[in-house]
Design a protein around this motif. Sequence first.
Motif, PDB file in Angstrom:
ATOM      1  N   UNK A  85     -13.248 -39.645  16.829  1.00  0.00           N
ATOM      2  CA  UNK A  85     -14.623 -39.165  16.670  1.00  0.00           C
ATOM      3  C   UNK A  85     -15.043 -38.339  17.879  1.00  0.00           C
ATOM      4  N   UNK A  86     -14.693 -38.802  19.077  1.00  0.00           N
ATOM      5  CA  UNK A  86     -15.012 -38.050  20.292  1.00  0.00           C
ATOM      6  C   UNK A  86     -14.391 -36.664  20.253  1.00  0.00           C
ATOM      7  N   UNK A  87     -13.133 -36.592  19.850  1.00  0.00           N
ATOM      8  CA  UNK A  87     -12.445 -35.293  19.779  1.00  0.00           C
ATOM      9  C   UNK A  87     -13.097 -34.380  18.750  1.00  0.00           C
ATOM     10  N   UNK A  88     -13.480 -34.929  17.597  1.00  0.00           N
ATOM     11  CA  UNK A  88     -14.115 -34.115  16.567  1.00  0.00           C
ATOM     12  C   UNK A  88     -15.490 -33.621  17.035  1.00  0.00           C
ATOM     13  N   UNK A  89     -16.245 -34.480  17.729  1.00  0.00           N
ATOM     14  CA  UNK A  89     -17.544 -34.061  18.248  1.00  0.00           C
ATOM     15  C   UNK A  89     -17.362 -32.985  19.320  1.00  0.00           C
ATOM     16  N   UNK A  90     -16.380 -33.173  20.198  1.00  0.00           N
ATOM     17  CA  UNK A  90     -16.127 -32.185  21.255  1.00  0.00           C
ATOM     18  C   UNK A  90     -15.818 -30.815  20.679  1.00  0.00           C
ATOM     19  N   UNK A  91     -14.894 -30.767  19.723  1.00  0.00           N
ATOM     20  CA  UNK A  91     -14.516 -29.472  19.161  1.00  0.00           C
ATOM     21  C   UNK A  91     -15.622 -28.886  18.296  1.00  0.00           C
ATOM     22  N   UNK A 193     -19.078 -38.654  25.975  1.00  0.00           N
ATOM     23  CA  UNK A 193     -17.706 -38.358  26.399  1.00  0.00           C
ATOM     24  C   UNK A 193     -17.296 -36.944  26.000  1.00  0.00           C
ATOM     25  N   UNK A 194     -17.739 -36.493  24.823  1.00  0.00           N
ATOM     26  CA  UNK A 194     -17.421 -35.132  24.378  1.00  0.00           C
ATOM     27  C   UNK A 194     -18.024 -34.107  25.333  1.00  0.00           C
ATOM     28  N   UNK A 195     -19.274 -34.331  25.759  1.00  0.00           N
ATOM     29  CA  UNK A 195     -19.916 -33.421  26.705  1.00  0.00           C
ATOM     30  C   UNK A 195     -19.209 -33.468  28.062  1.00  0.00           C
ATOM     31  N   UNK A 200     -15.718 -30.858  32.098  1.00  0.00           N
ATOM     32  CA  UNK A 200     -14.526 -30.813  32.954  1.00  0.00           C
ATOM     33  C   UNK A 200     -13.714 -29.542  32.714  1.00  0.00           C
ATOM     34  N   UNK A 201     -13.786 -29.017  31.506  1.00  0.00           N
ATOM     35  CA  UNK A 201     -13.090 -27.762  31.205  1.00  0.00           C
ATOM     36  C   UNK A 201     -13.784 -26.542  31.809  1.00  0.00           C
ATOM     37  N   UNK A 202     -15.014 -26.723  32.284  1.00  0.00           N
ATOM     38  CA  UNK A 202     -15.783 -25.594  32.779  1.00  0.00           C
ATOM     39  C   UNK A 202     -16.582 -24.889  31.714  1.00  0.00           C
ATOM     40  N   UNK A 203     -16.744 -25.521  30.546  1.00  0.00           N
ATOM     41  CA  UNK A 203     -17.443 -24.881  29.434  1.00  0.00           C
ATOM     42  C   UNK A 203     -18.886 -24.533  29.793  1.00  0.00           C
ATOM     43  N   UNK A 204     -19.514 -25.338  30.648  1.00  0.00           N
ATOM     44  CA  UNK A 204     -20.918 -25.115  31.000  1.00  0.00           C
ATOM     45  C   UNK A 204     -21.079 -24.363  32.319  1.00  0.00           C
ATOM     46  N   UNK A 205     -19.977 -23.810  32.824  1.00  0.00           N
ATOM     47  CA  UNK A 205     -20.035 -23.033  34.045  1.00  0.00           C
ATOM     48  C   UNK A 205     -19.614 -23.837  35.264  1.00  0.00           C
ATOM     49  N   UNK A 206     -19.606 -23.167  36.396  1.00  0.00           N
ATOM     50  CA  UNK A 206     -19.201 -23.800  37.654  1.00  0.00           C
ATOM     51  C   UNK A 206     -20.082 -23.274  38.778  1.00  0.00           C
ATOM     52  N   UNK A 207     -20.048 -23.973  39.925  1.00  0.00           N
ATOM     53  CA  UNK A 207     -20.776 -23.513  41.094  1.00  0.00           C
ATOM     54  C   UNK A 207     -22.277 -23.442  40.861  1.00  0.00           C
ATOM     55  N   UNK A 208     -22.886 -22.343  41.329  1.00  0.00           N
ATOM     56  CA  UNK A 208     -24.330 -22.161  41.212  1.00  0.00           C
ATOM     57  C   UNK A 208     -24.785 -22.117  39.755  1.00  0.00           C
ATOM     58  N   UNK A 230     -27.476 -39.270  34.236  1.00  0.00           N
ATOM     59  CA  UNK A 230     -26.703 -39.419  35.467  1.00  0.00           C
ATOM     60  C   UNK A 230     -25.242 -39.082  35.309  1.00  0.00           C
ATOM     61  N   UNK A 231     -24.684 -39.389  34.154  1.00  0.00           N
ATOM     62  CA  UNK A 231     -23.265 -39.132  33.931  1.00  0.00           C
ATOM     63  C   UNK A 231     -22.964 -37.651  33.737  1.00  0.00           C
ATOM     64  N   UNK A 232     -23.902 -36.908  33.168  1.00  0.00           N
ATOM     65  CA  UNK A 232     -23.612 -35.550  32.738  1.00  0.00           C
ATOM     66  C   UNK A 232     -24.158 -34.462  33.662  1.00  0.00           C
ATOM     67  N   UNK A 233     -25.028 -34.822  34.596  1.00  0.00           N
ATOM     68  CA  UNK A 233     -25.737 -33.789  35.340  1.00  0.00           C
ATOM     69  C   UNK A 233     -25.530 -33.893  36.843  1.00  0.00           C
ATOM     70  N   UNK A 234     -25.889 -32.810  37.522  1.00  0.00           N
ATOM     71  CA  UNK A 234     -25.780 -32.750  38.968  1.00  0.00           C
ATOM     72  C   UNK A 234     -26.898 -33.581  39.599  1.00  0.00           C
ATOM     73  N   UNK A 235     -26.742 -33.984  40.856  1.00  0.00           N
ATOM     74  CA  UNK A 235     -27.802 -34.742  41.530  1.00  0.00           C
ATOM     75  C   UNK A 235     -29.147 -34.009  41.512  1.00  0.00           C
ATOM     76  N   UNK A 236     -29.127 -32.680  41.608  1.00  0.00           N
ATOM     77  CA  UNK A 236     -30.385 -31.909  41.573  1.00  0.00           C
ATOM     78  C   UNK A 236     -31.124 -32.136  40.271  1.00  0.00           C
TER      79      UNK A 236
END
Length: 249
Positions: A85-91, A193-195, A200-208, A230-236
């Motif tokens: 299910x996680x894999x299907x939601x991710x894709x 987990x899908x998000x 981790x793949x960089x789908x939502x960008x990197x750095x700034x 907390x699990x999905x976002x930066x401290x900011x």
Amino acid sequence: MTWSLFYRFDNEVPTDFHELRQFGRSLWSANGKTKTMGRTMVTEFASPQAAKDALAQRNREIEAQGYRRVRQGTHDPDRLDFPLLTAEIREGARRAFQAIRAAHPDETIRLFALGSDDGAMTIVHAVSHLALGAPGEMDDESEVWCFAEWPHTEGGEFLDIAYRMILACHRSDLPCNVEFDVLYAGLFEACIAAMEQLDREGFFGAGDVREEVVLLCQSEGTEDMEGSIGRLNTPRVVRRLERWIKLCE
């Protein structure tokens, strides 16, 4: 239980589905538009082998109607395959978010969400071009933290496979012994987990760029599931949410 799932496509976008499940002497079928429960029927046969033969025949008939078989396997009424299910939601989410980006090339998408309802019967998504900005710039930050208010939801058809998986636990004409609490917790963990995997793949960008992104997994658009902020976002981003919660108290 044997499971087959078929789709008819328009430019690689699924538009109609056919689903078959054979258990014992019974052959269950459903068909209709994506994102709907569809119409269902159960046919009883003299023996499990006769039902299995009917399943094979129906597979051939559905493919002859222009449908493409996309999934085939087994379904255990006592458990839901949450890694699958996680894999299907991710894709599905990947393709849905990509469809929105393609449909709105002039907008910078910064907010992404997955969620469901209190009955764990749906898998929904949304995105927004809102910018988090500096503290105090927005009069009402609820637009950021409640994805029910976000404007873009195209591409839900790509989450239809995952939807079919959880829907089997809600149908009265299919055997399912999965406890609701297990389904509910497992569905939201699969969304989170899908998000995480896409991130981790960089789908939502990197750095700034990634610092400006907000990822949410919510029930009914407002409730933070399993500490997903907390699990999905930066401290900011986490600090901004905590600030907003205090202002609302």
